[in-house]
Design an enzyme around this catalytic site. Sequence first.
Site, PDB file in Angstrom:
ATOM      1  N   ASN A 307       9.377  31.155  86.041  1.00  0.00           N
ATOM      2  CA  ASN A 307       8.390  31.771  86.675  1.00  0.00           C
ATOM      3  C   ASN A 307       7.436  30.450  87.212  1.00  0.00           C
ATOM      4  O   ASN A 307       6.184  30.671  87.557  1.00  0.00           O
ATOM      5  CB  ASN A 307       7.349  32.222  85.540  1.00  0.00           C
ATOM      6  CG  ASN A 307       7.958  33.589  85.075  1.00  0.00           C
ATOM      7  OD1 ASN A 307       8.576  34.604  85.885  1.00  0.00           O
ATOM      8  ND2 ASN A 307       7.908  33.779  83.698  1.00  0.00           N
ATOM      9  N   HIS A 309       6.241  27.504  86.126  1.00  0.00           N
ATOM     10  CA  HIS A 309       5.498  26.871  85.369  1.00  0.00           C
ATOM     11  C   HIS A 309       6.136  26.108  84.141  1.00  0.00           C
ATOM     12  O   HIS A 309       7.374  26.636  83.935  1.00  0.00           O
ATOM     13  CB  HIS A 309       4.368  27.765  84.894  1.00  0.00           C
ATOM     14  CG  HIS A 309       4.323  28.796  84.002  1.00  0.00           C
ATOM     15  ND1 HIS A 309       3.748  29.852  83.984  1.00  0.00           N
ATOM     16  CD2 HIS A 309       5.360  28.986  83.152  1.00  0.00           C
ATOM     17  CE1 HIS A 309       4.227  30.785  83.100  1.00  0.00           C
ATOM     18  NE2 HIS A 309       5.387  30.207  82.514  1.00  0.00           N
ATOM     19  N   CYS A 344       0.712  24.951  83.432  1.00  0.00           N
ATOM     20  CA  CYS A 344       0.808  23.513  83.778  1.00  0.00           C
ATOM     21  C   CYS A 344       1.953  23.473  84.861  1.00  0.00           C
ATOM     22  O   CYS A 344       2.836  24.008  84.900  1.00  0.00           O
ATOM     23  CB  CYS A 344       1.396  22.583  82.756  1.00  0.00           C
ATOM     24  SG  CYS A 344       1.520  20.979  82.852  1.00  0.00           S
TER      25      CYS A 344
END
Length: 403
Positions: A307, A309, A344
């Site tokens: 995804n 991240h 993040c």
Amino acid sequence: MMRVMAMKMSVAASSSSTSLHLQRPWPVKKEEALLATAAVSYARKGEVRGLRAMVSSGGSVGGGGGGNGNIRVSVDKVNGRKVNGVVHGSESPLSLGKGIALVGDDGGGGMVSVNAFKLGRFVEDIHVYRQNFVIRSYEIGPDKTATMETLMNLLQETALNHVMSSGLASDGFGATHEMSLRKLIWVVTRINIQVEKYSRWGDVVEIDTWVAASGKNGMRRDWIIRDYSTQQIITRATSNWVMMNRETRRLSKIPEQVREEVKPFYLDRKVFFDGSCVNEKIDKLTEDTAEYIRSGLAPRWSDMDVNQHVNNVKYIGWILESVPLHVLEDYHLTSMTLEYRRECRQSNLLESLTSMTTSEAHEDTVTINSRKAELGSTHILRLQEDKAEIVRARAEWQRKKYI
């Protein structure tokens, strides 16, 4: 398309047919064995297209006839222990798929469904998914026991295989068909894991997982880890999940179509019964309140998930970077709660903050095995540039001689 030799396995023959049922890539007893090979076909970007098995000897085994044989891999144990979700005949789960390859005199064969290697099964109808794992040598830490990251990875693997085996999975990472149509993904907001005993290299663990509703727009997923040989529960974990649009990165309500997909799998059962896991607020740390700070933590490409991240398990390693070395050497984590606050990306630079407390400050906190934690800790993982919080965490520690 490129074909690559993937493994060798032993198979046992029983009668005069030409079907091969693959269950495990480990050898059976020597006197029952017939050497076979398997090949995996790859497409661009390493996509596995299929697996083919070819018998390397023309005769039958234990049969008396020549030529073809009805060949079935039935390898259930390694070193006397059942491993990686092996099931038997009529117990074959939905997750194993067809698992059939056709073989003939010329050594050719059909394709084996990749689903044949999902290695888990449903128990309690369709509500609980169970999978077994062997603790590998690369999954243990300096003290020769599984790490917290290992446990979290096994929980994540079981959860994803649960979705795949349910028939709900689409192209997304754990996303259902209706979620993929709407460009939605699941993201975890909070997870609590409590450990009574850490497994060692070679131990077999059995993991059960199930899901339930969490409020109007969330889902709860719970896990139990047992020591396979004793059936003792050694770990419990619970988590909360919400939906996010994978393109806008905004949180979303659960569409009714998605709710109808997952609702039949809901099981109203909590993994914690004694109130030991409650959604208590985790205190914020700053430069003034943190005792230890570690800066300059940089995500790598290998830390990213599909995804785009950082995988939530990766945060644990960065959190522990600011924990004093003597704590890591002398104590085990008995409980950890992580509260995820934002994504993040690989371009972000992080810093880890930790504050340690003694058991006097945690007299009201009890682990799942009724031992008071000797140490407590609070953690913040944040962006180094603007100090935006990525994760808040709270942990409890017990001396290694006691766990």
